[in-house]
Design an enzyme around this catalytic site. Structure first.
Site, mmCIF file in Angstrom:
data_model
loop_
_atom_site.group_PDB
_atom_site.id
_atom_site.type_symbol
_atom_site.label_atom_id
_atom_site.label_comp_id
_atom_site.label_asym_id
_atom_site.label_seq_id
_atom_site.Cartn_x
_atom_site.Cartn_y
_atom_site.Cartn_z
ATOM 1 N N GLY A 1 8.058 37.076 59.056
ATOM 2 C CA GLY A 1 7.333 35.955 58.550
ATOM 3 C C GLY A 1 8.020 34.506 59.028
ATOM 4 O O GLY A 1 7.826 33.378 58.705
ATOM 5 N N ALA B 1 5.972 44.110 66.796
ATOM 6 C CA ALA B 1 5.546 43.082 66.212
ATOM 7 C C ALA B 1 4.031 43.725 65.090
ATOM 8 O O ALA B 1 3.194 44.554 65.778
ATOM 9 C CB ALA B 1 4.905 42.010 66.851
ATOM 10 N N THR C 1 2.341 41.325 62.384
ATOM 11 C CA THR C 1 1.721 40.203 62.595
ATOM 12 C C THR C 1 2.600 39.082 63.035
ATOM 13 O O THR C 1 1.808 38.031 62.917
ATOM 14 C CB THR C 1 1.472 39.732 61.022
ATOM 15 O OG1 THR C 1 2.520 39.658 60.276
ATOM 16 C CG2 THR C 1 0.427 41.022 60.510
ATOM 17 N N ASP D 1 0.768 42.785 55.466
ATOM 18 C CA ASP D 1 1.972 43.270 55.532
ATOM 19 C C ASP D 1 2.386 43.226 53.993
ATOM 20 O O ASP D 1 2.973 42.430 53.681
ATOM 21 C CB ASP D 1 2.955 42.694 56.337
ATOM 22 C CG ASP D 1 4.136 43.550 56.600
ATOM 23 O OD1 ASP D 1 4.253 44.504 56.090
ATOM 24 O OD2 ASP D 1 5.144 42.847 57.209
ATOM 25 N N SER E 1 8.144 51.319 54.557
ATOM 26 C CA SER E 1 8.399 51.231 56.031
ATOM 27 C C SER E 1 9.712 50.978 56.504
ATOM 28 O O SER E 1 10.382 51.774 57.355
ATOM 29 C CB SER E 1 7.577 49.964 56.845
ATOM 30 O OG SER E 1 7.706 49.861 58.186
#
Length: 509
Positions: A186, A214, A216, A274, A282
């Protein structure tokens, strides 16, 4: 995605395969004639799910159909590149095409859509089917969306983590302490991992770092590292690199540590979601599968970061440590400043240049990236008892200053296949200040969007180079940032967005 290996079922009519050279990313696709006898006998229509069988190898695929004989004859089946590779066929081989068995785990997905919690068995069945390639992108999107609408609780998150570990490989190391790190994301440009691995390994700790591409963002660690050295390491190569150098920076998808996660990530990227539970499962599934005993988690906090406030960061940290402890993994969470980008580059190659500048002690190296990497590496050094409590950051900075980190990074890159220079964009365009004043706000989300429209991460040289930071006094017409693009089309997309997006960099007169 892997091919299933199972006994052949009842004899079905065979079709000759034809390689269509059709690229469909990860999803296997087959093409058949509308009048094909198998389509008629099996009742197959466009977008049906089919089971392809070649001896002991089976692949689930999505069917599309054509009319006429220009593309395929009635007794042929055309295969996408993914289907071709998974089946292991040669031109002219014969395969059987049939309906797949019922996908029983979809019942659990439907239950989740309607607000019911799932137990360990249900999540295990879903993940097994995902890893086996039985879920289409529609099925995957349904599960991920249901997990976002009603967030996974701690038990579901732990059960999903365990299920994802179970379907992949696991590594073990001959070391009492194996450290790792992860950033929840982020925050554009926060490319600390290559620096942290170099510092930690230079001090004698084991750090087998597997990273994602990647989801997002404009770049993942694997995207950036790929501009500097190969990252598609198989398990044997990864082990050889770590045993020789103490660390690596590899793409996790190449080593089958958590194969279901790689499939989830691909669809999360398309959905631009996400969620907390999926993020934790994850991260932890890959750390545990990689054989880590301790992990440092970077949680950037800022008004336009993924985590907006300290309360949310504390909640996330608590959930991460609680789930990690169920698997014997010690997690240390570090809250960091997420109010603005880290370093100057946003995008794979541009971030790689920042990494090199820090490791090489360049005079113009971004100090914020250097200090953040030292803080995280320091936490790992303290965990690994290479530094006393509160002394890790100083040791990390010393390891950078005396050149040991750069020497170790060079050695890791050579072991992974050779150090190379990141590419540079063919097109660079400035965005300038509309007025004089002080920089009071930088919108991380808009900045990431701008970098992605410039081509990142697929176009390695694409992205954004920042020229200002919070608090800077600037003049009218002074560059705020430069957009980097590999093509004129990508540059045009990015500049059009910049013209419509409002203030990406906010200036107060």
């Amino acid at each position: 995605m892997t091919a299933l290996v199972s006994p052949a079922g009842p004899e079905q009519p065979s079709l000759r395969v034809r390689r269509l050279l059709l690229h469909t990313q990860h999803q296997p696709v087959v093409v058949m004639h509308t009048d094909c006898h198998v389509c008629r006998s099996e009742g197959l229509a466009a977008r049906s799910q089919v089971l392809l069988t070649n001896g002991a190898r089976q692949v689930h695929a999505t069917l599309f159909q054509v009319d006429g004989d220009a593309v395929l004859s009635h007794d042929e089946v055309g295969l996408s590149e993914t289907a071709w590779d998974l089946l292991g066929v040669a031109e002219g081989d014969e395969v059987r095409v049939s309906h797949p068995p019922a996908l029983e785990s979809l019942a659990s997905v439907r239950r989740r859509i309607y607000g019911h919690r799932l137990d360990a068995q249900a999540l295990s069945e879903i993940v097994r089917d995902v890893a086996a390639g039985r879920y289409t992108d529609v099925h995957l999107a349904a599960f991920l969306t249901a997990s976002a609408a009603l967030p996974l609780d701690e038990n579901e998150t732990a059960d999903l983590t365990g299920a994802m570990i179970a379907v992949g490989d696991r590594m073990e190391w001959d070391a009492p302490t194996v450290v790792d790190k992860h950033c929840v994301g982020g925050l554009p440009g926060n490319r600390t991992t290559p620096i942290v691995v170099a510092i930690v390994a230079a001090n004698g700790l084991v750090m087998p770092k597997t990273s994602s591409r990647a989801i997002t963002s404009p770049a993942g660690t694997a995207d950036t590292m790929e501009t500097l050295a190969p990252v598609d390491l198989d398990l044997a190569t990864l082990r050889r690199v770590v045993e020789a150098e103490g660390g690596c920076i590899a793409w996790g998808g190449a080593v089958h540590l958590s194969p279901a996660d790689d499939i989830f990530v691909r669809v999360e990227r398309e959905l631009d979601v996400d969620t907390e539970g999926q993020l934790i499962a994850s991260v932890l599934s890959k750390k545990i599968s990689a054989g880590s005993t301790h992990v440092v988690i970077d949680i950037p906090v800022g008004p336009t970061a993924k985590v907006r406030g300290e309360d949310a960061a504390s909640h996330l940290a608590s959930r991460i440590t609680a789930v990690a402890s169920r698997f014997g993994l010690a997690a240390t969470c570090v809250q960091t400043d997420g109010s603005q980008p880290v370093g100057r580059g946003i995008g794979p190659a541009l971030e790689a240049f920042d990494v090199l500048a820090v490791l090489q002690n360049a005079s113009d190296a971004p100090d914020d990236l250097r200090r953040r990497a030292a803080t995280l590496a320091g936490a790992a050094l303290e965990i690994g008892r290479k530094a006393g409590k509160g002394e890790g950051t100083a040791l990390a900075l010393e390891t950078l200053a005396d050149g040991r980190a750069w020497k170790k990074f060079e050695a890791i890159c050579e072991a992974q296949g050779g150090l190379r220079a990141p590419p540079r964009a063919a097109h660079v365009h400035p965005l300038v200040a509309p007025r004089a004043g002080r920089v009071v706000h930088i919108n991380n989300r808009k900045l990431s969007r701008l970098a992605k429209l410039a081509g990142a991460p697929e176009s390695k040289a694409g992205g954004v180079h920042m020229d200002v930071r919070l608090g800077d006094e600037i003049d009218r017409g002074q560059p705020l940032l430069h957009v980097h693009a590999e093509t004129t089309g990508e540059l045009a997309y990015a500049l059009d967005y910049a013209a419509r997006a409002g203030d990406i960099v906010e200036i107060e007169a």
